[in-house]
Enzyme design. Structure first.
Site, PDB file in Angstrom:
ATOM      1  N   THR A   1       0.825  -1.203   0.000  1.00  0.00           N
ATOM      2  CA  THR A   1       0.000   0.000   0.000  1.00  0.00           C
ATOM      3  C   THR A   1       0.863   1.258   0.000  1.00  0.00           C
ATOM      4  OG1 THR A   1      -1.846  -1.088   1.106  1.00  0.00           O
ATOM      5  CG2 THR A   1      -1.733   1.301   1.299  1.00  0.00           C
TER       6      THR A   1
ATOM      7  N   ASP B   1       6.690 -15.613   5.421  1.00  0.00           N
ATOM      8  CA  ASP B   1       6.568 -15.277   6.831  1.00  0.00           C
ATOM      9  C   ASP B   1       5.682 -16.332   7.482  1.00  0.00           C
ATOM     10  OD1 ASP B   1       4.091 -14.547   5.874  1.00  0.00           O
ATOM     11  OD2 ASP B   1       4.395 -12.396   6.141  1.00  0.00           O
TER      12      ASP B   1
END
Length: 495
Positions: free
Chosen positions: A206, A259
């Site tokens: 973003t 992750d």
């Protein structure tokens, strides 16, 4: 040794460069990749040593990478001293985690303190990330890691009242709903101070997308001024340093390209809590090539997020969405920004799926507010978009952050066409993302790819499936070479 600037970007990792024949290297036994403690007046920095064998650095000089230079801000001609740093206090906890032991809050705090102080090397941090992957970090540990990340960063206090926020766990190319949601929520008079990440494993985060339209590298006072003036912001979380330990973990995770659930929970919630949020909506796309692959995995992650949020008194809801295919047309910072602006401007060719998702998320977030009736959020969000109030608020936020600018366009483009006629049966999000990254995204903001095709669409042989956008011929060639064999669109021939 005399300090000079190397002019080398090592992406947040402090690195120093010494000649192999310098007296310090010989007397201290420094070799390549040694961790060294640098003293510059009252300032200290622990960095990784790279040894120079050519004439880039003189024997009486030490050159600093950009990260090291910015951290110390040395005066011209200043001298620095060096020694071996003390062993990191958290080495025992790190070894314990690598060997499968469960860590407590004090051990996680020690790890995060050493990470922020650069007392752990990137190799040691990579070992921690790998040792925490999969099911090797339980709910209690995720909460402990969240608490540790909060303890080594700053926290914002917005005073009385609600502070709304939303976050997407990622893995879905083009799903750039945040700027639209922030504009809608702020236009309705709610506070929504959004701190966002740059891309970790995707072609755009973003912050990357927002940065092509307005500055995002605001410090805390500037961020506060924007929110107090406009009710919302969209800034890069790395610059406000609300969770600096998480920024370091993201740096390690980026080249590893993964992750874990536990670290994802700590990453997301540490920043939301530090930002002063009271009500957070999590967008969780679920699909075979999204970050969350199945409903079972989604339920597991939602439970972890909810458990940790509850421990901190944070109101949290999870919105599970379709993660089987990309959202919008563009994939890459500028291309996604163009989609965002089309939705806000109510353009005739605005991506319908991006608008629908944004409205649904804004509606769900509005319905988390006490007193707002269930089932009314989406209609309120639609009205704000249709009336132009969301666009006006978005432009006002951009101006408050430093000024609005139109997204750039790539210099080079090329179409990738269908090899057979048929119906699109599946879309591989990860392969689309890789093509966009090979084209240069997010480093080259205008790079990426564009496609409006979705599952169920019928294509003819030779019809363009997507267009690759690049800022150089070489990156365009890399992306096209991979696209030729990757086949992100599975096309079934129609009888």
């Amino acid at each position: 040794m005399r300090v000079i600037r190397a002019g080398i970007d090592t992406y947040q990792q402090p690195v120093v460069y010494m000649h192999r024949d310098c007296e310090i290297c010989r007397s201290e036994g420094f070799v390549a990749m040694t961790r060294v403690q640098m003293q510059l007046g009252h300032r200290t920095l622990i960095a990784t040593l790279n040894v120079v064998v050519g004439d880039m650095v003189a024997v009486d000089e030490v050159a600093l990478s950009e990260a090291a230079w910015n951290a110390l801000a040395p005066e011209p001609g200043v001298l620095a001293s060096f020694r071996h740093p003390e062993p990191a206090a958290s080495v025992g906890a790190l070894r314990a985690k690598v060997f499968g032991e469960r860590l407590d809050e004090s051990q996680y705090l020690a790890l995060m303190q050493d990470a922020v102080a650069s007392r752990l090397s990137d190799l040691e941090l990579a070992a921690f990330v790998a040792a925490s992957a999969g099911e090797r970090m339980d709910q209690g540990e995720a909460t402990a890691l969240t608490r540790a990340m909060l303890a080594v960063g700053q926290r914002l206090d917005w005073g009385e009242g609600l502070v709304l926020d939303k976050h997407c766990v990622g893995g879905l190319p083009g799903n750039r709903t945040t700027p639209i949601v922030v504009a809608i929520i702020a236009a309705l008079g709610y506070r929504i101070p959004k701190t966002s990440s740059r891309a970790i494993t995707s072609p755009a985060g973003t912050a990357d997308t927002m940065e092509v339209m307005a500055p995002v590298a605001l410090d805390l006072p500037a961020m506060r001024r924007v929110v107090e003036r406009e009710g919302g912001c969209i800034v890069w979380g790395g610059n406000v340093r609300l969770s600096p330990a998480d920024d370091i973990m993201i740096r390690i995770q980026r080249p590893l390209d993964f992750d874990s659930d536990g670290q994802l929970v700590a990453s997301v919630l540490s920043k939301k809590i530090a930002a002063g949020s009271t009500h957070v909506l999590i967008d969780m796309p679920v699909g075979p090539t999204a970050k969350v692959r199945s409903e079972v995995a989604g339920a597991h992650l939602a439970t972890r997020l909810g458990g940790t949020a509850s421990a901190f008194g944070l109101e949290l809801d999870v919105y599970r969405s379709d993660g089987r295919q990309p959202v919008g047309v563009g994939i890459g910072p500028a291309l996604e920004a163009l989609d965002v602006l089309k939705v806000l401007r109510n353009d005739a060719d605005a991506p319908a799926d991006l608008r629908e998702r944004s409205v649904a998320l804004a509606g769900a977030l509005l319905e988390m507010v006490p007193g707002n009736a269930a089932g009314t959020g989406a209609s309120r969000a639609n009205e704000v978009l249709d009336s132009g109030r969301a666009l006006a608020k978005f432009l006002a936020i951009c101006e408050a952050q430093g000024g609005f600018r139109e997204p750039p366009h790539a210099e080079f483009t090329a179409d990738v066409t269908a090899g057979v006629s048929g119906r699109i049966a599946a879309i591989d999000n990860r392969r689309l993302a890789r093509i966009a990254k090979l084209a240069g995204a997010p480093g080259s903001p205008a790079a990426g790819l564009a496609t409006a095709l979705r599952i169920g669409h019928v294509v003819q042989r030779g019809q363009p499936l997507f267009a690759v956008h690049a800022q150089s011929r070489g990156e365009l060639a890399y992306a096209l070479e991979y696209a030729a064999t990757a086949a992100p669109f599975a096309v079934e021939e129609v009888a």
